[in-house]
Design a protein around this motif. Structure first.
Motif, short mmCIF file in Angstrom:
data_model
loop_
_atom_site.label_atom_id
_atom_site.label_comp_id
_atom_site.label_asym_id
_atom_site.label_seq_id
_atom_site.Cartn_x
_atom_site.Cartn_y
_atom_site.Cartn_z
N ILE A 28 -7.31 -1.38 2.85
CA ILE A 28 -6.43 -2.49 3.24
C ILE A 28 -6.90 -3.75 2.52
O ILE A 28 -8.04 -4.19 2.71
CB ILE A 28 -6.42 -2.71 4.76
N PHE A 29 -6.03 -4.31 1.71
CA PHE A 29 -6.31 -5.58 1.04
C PHE A 29 -5.51 -6.67 1.74
O PHE A 29 -4.27 -6.64 1.74
CB PHE A 29 -5.92 -5.51 -0.44
N SER A 30 -6.20 -7.62 2.35
CA SER A 30 -5.54 -8.71 3.07
C SER A 30 -5.79 -10.02 2.33
O SER A 30 -6.90 -10.53 2.31
CB SER A 30 -6.08 -8.81 4.50
N LEU A 31 -4.74 -10.53 1.70
CA LEU A 31 -4.86 -11.78 0.95
C LEU A 31 -4.57 -12.99 1.83
O LEU A 31 -4.69 -14.12 1.38
CB LEU A 31 -3.92 -11.78 -0.26
N GLU A 32 -4.16 -12.74 3.09
CA GLU A 32 -3.80 -13.84 3.99
C GLU A 32 -4.76 -13.94 5.18
O GLU A 32 -5.27 -15.01 5.49
CB GLU A 32 -2.38 -13.65 4.49
N GLY A 60 -6.37 8.14 0.83
CA GLY A 60 -5.03 8.60 1.22
C GLY A 60 -3.94 7.56 1.18
O GLY A 60 -2.76 7.90 1.03
N LEU A 61 -4.30 6.27 1.32
CA LEU A 61 -3.27 5.24 1.45
C LEU A 61 -3.85 3.88 1.10
O LEU A 61 -5.02 3.59 1.39
CB LEU A 61 -2.73 5.21 2.89
N ILE A 62 -3.04 3.04 0.45
CA ILE A 62 -3.42 1.65 0.15
C ILE A 62 -2.38 0.74 0.80
O ILE A 62 -1.17 0.96 0.68
CB ILE A 62 -3.46 1.40 -1.37
N ILE A 63 -2.86 -0.29 1.51
CA ILE A 63 -1.98 -1.29 2.12
C ILE A 63 -2.38 -2.66 1.56
O ILE A 63 -3.58 -3.01 1.55
CB ILE A 63 -2.10 -1.30 3.65
N ILE A 64 -1.39 -3.45 1.11
CA ILE A 64 -1.66 -4.77 0.53
C ILE A 64 -0.79 -5.81 1.24
O ILE A 64 0.42 -5.68 1.31
CB ILE A 64 -1.34 -4.78 -0.98
N ASP A 65 -1.44 -6.85 1.75
CA ASP A 65 -0.77 -7.92 2.51
C ASP A 65 -1.07 -9.26 1.83
O ASP A 65 -2.16 -9.79 1.99
CB ASP A 65 -1.30 -7.90 3.94
N TYR A 66 -0.19 -9.89 1.09
CA TYR A 66 1.14 -9.44 0.82
C TYR A 66 1.51 -9.76 -0.62
O TYR A 66 0.75 -10.45 -1.33
CB TYR A 66 2.17 -10.03 1.81
N LEU A 67 2.67 -9.30 -1.08
CA LEU A 67 3.07 -9.31 -2.49
C LEU A 67 3.01 -10.69 -3.12
O LEU A 67 2.48 -10.88 -4.21
CB LEU A 67 4.49 -8.73 -2.62
#
Length: 571
Positions: A227-231, A306-313
């Motif tokens: 999980i990448f959280s930029l916010e 298994g999964l990558i989540i990025i917040d947000y574009l």
């Protein structure tokens, strides 16, 4: 001397001159820039452009094309053409010679990039920029010449039948289950190599929804998730996950207002979450290059990420500067789709929606709210193959046409397949008057190509020069002065989607198209109680599957608890 293979180049050029049908089998593998010798490159480029533009490819048309571009003498004249035809036979294994040419081209490119790297390393260019440039150069090479031949249907059907007959799939979804029955029923789970966009206006619960998905997945099948959280910070995400797991409101966790019964729940949640392979990164202003580097490292470490989540574009930084943020976002989504395919896993990216939602009476989001591009009025004429001019309102999503667009690799106009047709309803449009009696009506956020790059209509200056078709019977373009810009009226509007260069010619003007094409799945969040607190649908979130490349669209509802930021299935 740089690496090259003279014989292979002569055989390929001569073979096509003898049998022009060969270009059909090699055009997707061999680009003009791969040739080392200029005469070979010019001849092949003339053949390649004829083929890509849909014109007949034969000896006479090739010679005419070379003569009309005034390069026939430069390649050695008719005598050189005949020489090439004498050097080959039509029954050769041309794929082997194509591979030789590509191999030498890649080696020359690596030498050039290596030289650039050395020069940059001695300069004052920031190290992050140097690394980003190197990675982009390597990606350009591998993507340009990483091709595979077509598979026979019989071979694919055997693999498919094996998957269908797998007993482990009974009563299960084919992909990674989200834990939400409505979503899994539509998507059959998140599929490997898919780019998934979760979109919504602020305060709709996008981050909470994705954290619930991450919690459901890792709790059920225990796969590693990044999980990448930029916010939000890592600590804020931990509070959210603890709240989802323990059902203790996150504000009480953060303030330390925990009662006796809550401590037991909290310890159980910490024990459970500590076993999850969820990796958090809250680095701000991440670039796609950095995301790619970190996920590839984690994938090697975990073996089965298994999964990558990025917040947000909208907070992701592109590794390459672009003239407009919209074009930059388009490059970012393309890069993330490439990452999903490379690692063969789903990538979920959160995205803000445009403010258009707020000015409508009906606040439910539309797919067009995700796009950064604008729209054109219905009478706008689109330049199609065979010099046809067709009004955009006459297009539809089922009948695809080949339309004229700009190839940014060669900077030439070519014909490409129209992949999308969108109707956007009534919008205010501007009237653009351009030199040589050219006019076009489009919305303020639509971009046109100028000498300054892609520029939105509302950012144009009267001194700008606009890229337009030179004349109706030609496929060249030039830049002509902008005469005036005026707000016109409210009109029915439309847009097209074209790949790979994401532009097309409208009223002979080169205009940009939408950015959402890279996504395989687009889900949008809507909560009626956010806009209307007295609604009977309090604490109900509607999830709208607005785009599904490989299946149906639709919508479903979930229960949303704003105190614990949890989403639950409606039983």
């Amino acid at each position: 001397m740089p690496p090259y293979n003279l014989l292979a180049e002569e055989i390929i050029v001569g073979g096509i001159l003898l049998d022009p049908k060969i270009i059909v089998n090699i055009a997707h593998k061999l680009k003009p820039e791969a040739f080392y010798f200029l005469p070979h490159k010019l001849i092949y480029e003339a053949i390649f452009n004829l083929y890509m533009s849909g014109h007949p490819v034969d000896l006479l048309s090739i010679i005419y094309s070379l003569r009309s571009q005034e390069i026939l003498v430069k390649v050695g004249g008719i005598e050189k053409i005949l020489y090439f035809m004498d050097q080959t036979f039509t029954n050769l294994h041309f794929d082997d010679y194509v591979a030789l040419i590509v191999d030498k081209y890649i080696r020359r490119s690596l030498i050039q990039y290596g030289s650039n790297l050395i020069n940059s390393s001695y300069s004052i260019v920031p190290i992050d920029t140097i690394i980003s440039t190197v990675e982009k150069d390597m990606a350009d090479i591998t993507q340009s010449y990483h091709y595979q031949d077509l598979y026979s249907m019989s071979k694919l059907l055997k693999t498919t039948l094996s998957n269908i007959s797998n007993p482990s799939l009974i009563n299960q979804v084919a992909g990674i289950p989200s834990g939400f029955y409505g979503l899994d029923a539509i998507t059959q789970g998140f599929q490997n190599s898919d780019l998934i966009i979760i979109a919504g206006r602020p305060s709709m619960g996008k981050t909470a929804f994705c954290l619930n998905i991450a919690y459901n997945i890792t709790n059920a099948i225990h796969i590693p998730i990044a999980i990448f959280s930029l916010e939000m910070t890592k600590q804020q995400l931990i509070y959210r996950l603890l709240s989802i797991s323990s059902l203790i409101p996150s504000n009480r966790l953060q303030s330390g207002r925990i009662n006796y019964d809550d401590w037991s729940k909290l310890y159980d949640s910490i024990s459970s979450l500590s076993r999850f392979k969820v990796y958090l990164d809250d680095t701000p202003n991440l670039s796609t290059t950095t995301i790619r580097t970190k996920t590839k490292k984690l994938n090697q470490q975990e073996k089965n990420l298994g999964l990558i989540i990025i917040d947000y574009l909208q907070l992701i930084q592109s590794s390459i500067g672009e003239d407009s943020r919209s074009q930059e976002l388009s490059i970012i989504t393309r890069s993330l789709k490439s990452l999903a395919r490379e690692l063969n896993l789903p990538v979920i990216v959160l995205s803000q929606l445009s403010r258009n939602v707020e000015v409508r009476n009906n606040k439910k989001p539309l797919l067009s709210d995700l796009r950064e591009s604008g729209c054109l009025t219905g009478n706008t004429l689109i330049n199609c193959i065979k010099n046809e001019l067709i009004a955009i309102k006459q297009f539809n999503r089922y009948l695809h046409r080949y339309i004229l667009n700009l190839n940014f690799s060669s900077f030439k106009l070519i014909y490409s397949d129209q992949l999308k047709f969108m109707y956007h309803g009534f919008k205010y449009v501007y009237f653009l008057s351009i030199a040589r009696n050219k006019i076009i009506n489009l919305t303020a956020n639509h971009k046109v190509l100028t000498k300054r790059g892609w520029i939105r209509i509302d950012n144009l200056y009267i001194i700008d020069q606009i890229a337009t078709l030179s004349c109706p019977d030609d496929i060249n373009f030039n830049f002509v002065p902008l005469v005036s810009i005026n707000l016109f009226s409210k009109q029915l509007t439309y847009d097209l989607g074209v790949k790979p260069f994401k532009n097309f010619l409208a009223n002979t003007v080169i205009v940009h198209n939408s950015i959402e094409q890279d996504a395989d799945l687009v889900c949008m969040l809507y909560r009626e109680d956010y806009y209307n607190p007295q609604t009977e649908y309090a604490n109900i979130a509607e999830i709208i599957v607005a785009k599904h490349r490989n299946g149906p669209t639709g919508s479903f509802e979930l229960i949303f608890d704003p105190y614990t930021t949890t989403f639950k299935n409606i039983e």
